[in-house]
Design an enzyme around this catalytic site. Structure first.
Site, short mmCIF file in Angstrom:
data_model
loop_
_atom_site.label_atom_id
_atom_site.label_comp_id
_atom_site.label_asym_id
_atom_site.label_seq_id
_atom_site.Cartn_x
_atom_site.Cartn_y
_atom_site.Cartn_z
N THR A 43 13.91 9.82 -24.38
CA THR A 43 12.50 9.75 -24.75
C THR A 43 11.87 8.45 -24.26
OG1 THR A 43 13.27 8.92 -26.88
CG2 THR A 43 12.60 11.22 -26.80
N ASP A 181 17.67 0.21 -23.91
CA ASP A 181 18.89 -0.59 -24.07
C ASP A 181 18.57 -2.08 -24.13
OD1 ASP A 181 19.93 1.89 -23.71
OD2 ASP A 181 20.89 1.47 -21.78
#
Ligand code: ADP
Ligand code: MG
Length: 393
Positions: A43, A181
């Site tokens: 997403t 991340d």
């Protein structure tokens, strides 16, 4: 030994190794964690929502600033000598091996106009498992970016650090990852899961005290990485972009969940692939919302089925799971876990399993037995304790 200690390299150890290697003491030691994503997968590049938490596992870097334009990097985890580069000579996509991650950060900082041309000496050691979908690469980038920001007094914000780290990975290393991340590694807080809006990088720290609720989130690292994953990410990304174009929105984030059925009706029936990708992204953004509502209502156990539903979507609609990840979810569910899903890029890597703390050992045992029964290599299983983001030690 606490979970956090077990997964952390000590600052003194990394500092001493720096001194032994370079012959003088570092200016400081910094740490940045790996992460697992609770919900919201694929997403981020659709400008949607994700919910990662930082792991206790960290990349720890001892760093000193130089003034002669030389960058030296060394990793305790990679056999081989110090890699020596010139800051002026840093070239994107030059296949520098692991050193491309820290070097890419220096390149990205300079490219953004930050005066880091003096260079640096870096020695690092990491406890984030590599290639396990737990973002060892982001930990490496973010720890380097934070150290340089401090040493060169750049005062970069958490979002700026994450964007520079992402740019290093995208443009210098050549991996087309989203921003989740790096944001997780830069901005997570201990005891919290990060509710991140990938459109404007606004964040909300959501309290996530599983132990206090008698729960455990297990990470199961399957220890496999199927080669299929290499081109699949770009293919999924292109498919999502095609879906957004066909629906007349800039990103799939702009398709409200309530309008998903009509949006699917409007997509060319011939391309089932794009329809599946759209359905995954729009429904996973909605699952993030549902998890937030459940956490706000204090119903932590209620998120279990949402995780398992998310896995089905990744398996059947996005098609990025694999037999090992499916087996974790199946075996954990059969052993009484509250829910489970693959986490990260897929095609191997890791899964998360939510279980009653009292059941966690039995669930882990069942997963291990299922792997042995299927002839798979033994997985690595450990609890995910929501830990701190990047910091100076
Ligand atoms: P992930 O981020 O999921 O762990 P990636 O493939 O994105 O997997 O990044 C793994 C790469 O990051 C490794 O192949 C290596 O180049 C680099 N890396 C990670 N940790 C270290 C480390 N401790 N020392 C040197 N390089 C590392
Ligand atoms: Mg990575």
């Amino acid at each position: 030994m606490s979970a956090a200690e077990e997964f952390t390299v000590s600052a003194a150890e990394v500092s001493d190794a720096f001194t032994a290697l370079y012959g003088y003491a570092p200016a400081g030691v910094w740490a940045a964690p790996g992460r697992v994503n609770l919900i919201g997968e694929y997403t981020d590049f659709n400008e949607g929502f994700v919910m990662p938490l930082a792991l206790p596992h960290t990349a720890v870097a001892a760093v000193a600033r130089r003034d002669d334009g030389i960058l030296r990097v060394h990793s305790a985890d990679v056999a081989g000598p110090v890699v020596e580069l010139t800051v002026d000579g840093l070239t994107p996509l030059s296949d520098g091996g692991w050193a491309a991650y820290p070097a890419g950060v220096v390149w990205a900082l300079r490219d953004a106009g930050h005066a880091v041309g003096g260079g640096a000496d870096v020695h690092l050691a990491s406890t984030v498992p590599t290639g396990a979908g737990l973002s060892s690469s982001a930990a490496l980038e973010v720890v380097t970016a934070l150290a340089l920001s401090d040493l060169y007094e750049l005062r970069l914000t958490r979002s700026e650090l994450a964007l520079l780290a992402q740019r290093a990975e995208n443009a210098f290393v050549g991996v087309p990852c989203g921003v989740m991340d790096q944001m997780a590694s830069a901005a997570c807080e201990a005891g919290h899961v990060l509710h991140l809006d990938c459109r404007d990088l606004s964040v909300r720290q959501v309290p996530f005290d599983l132990a206090g609720d008698g729960l455990t989130l297990l990470v199961v690292d399957t220890r496999v990485k199927h080669a299929l994953g290499d081109g699949a990410y770009a293919e999924r990304r292109a498919g999502c972009e095609a879906g957004a174009r066909a629906l007349g929105v800039s990103h799939l984030r702009d398709v409200p969940f309530a309008e998903l059925p009509s949006a699917l009706d409007r997509l060319p029936g011939a391309d089932d692939r794009v329809r599946r990708y759209v359905r995954h992204v729009v429904s996973d953004d909605h699952r993030v919302e549902r998890v937030i509502s459940l956490l706000n209502a204090g119903d932590v156990r209620g998120i279990g089925p949402v995780l398992t539903e998310g896995h089905a979507s990744l398996r059947d609609d996005l098609r990025i799971s694999c037999p090992e990840l499916d087996l974790v979810v199946e075996a954990a569910g059969a052993a009484g876990a509250l829910g489970a899903r693959m986490t990260g890029g897929g095609f191997g890597g890791s899964a998360v399993v939510l279980a009653e703390a009292a059941d966690a050992d039995a669930v882990a045992k069942s997963v291990r037995e299922a792997f042995a029964g299927a002839g798979f290599a033994a997985p690595r299983v450990f609890p995910a304790v929501a830990s701190a983001g990047a910091r100076r030690l």
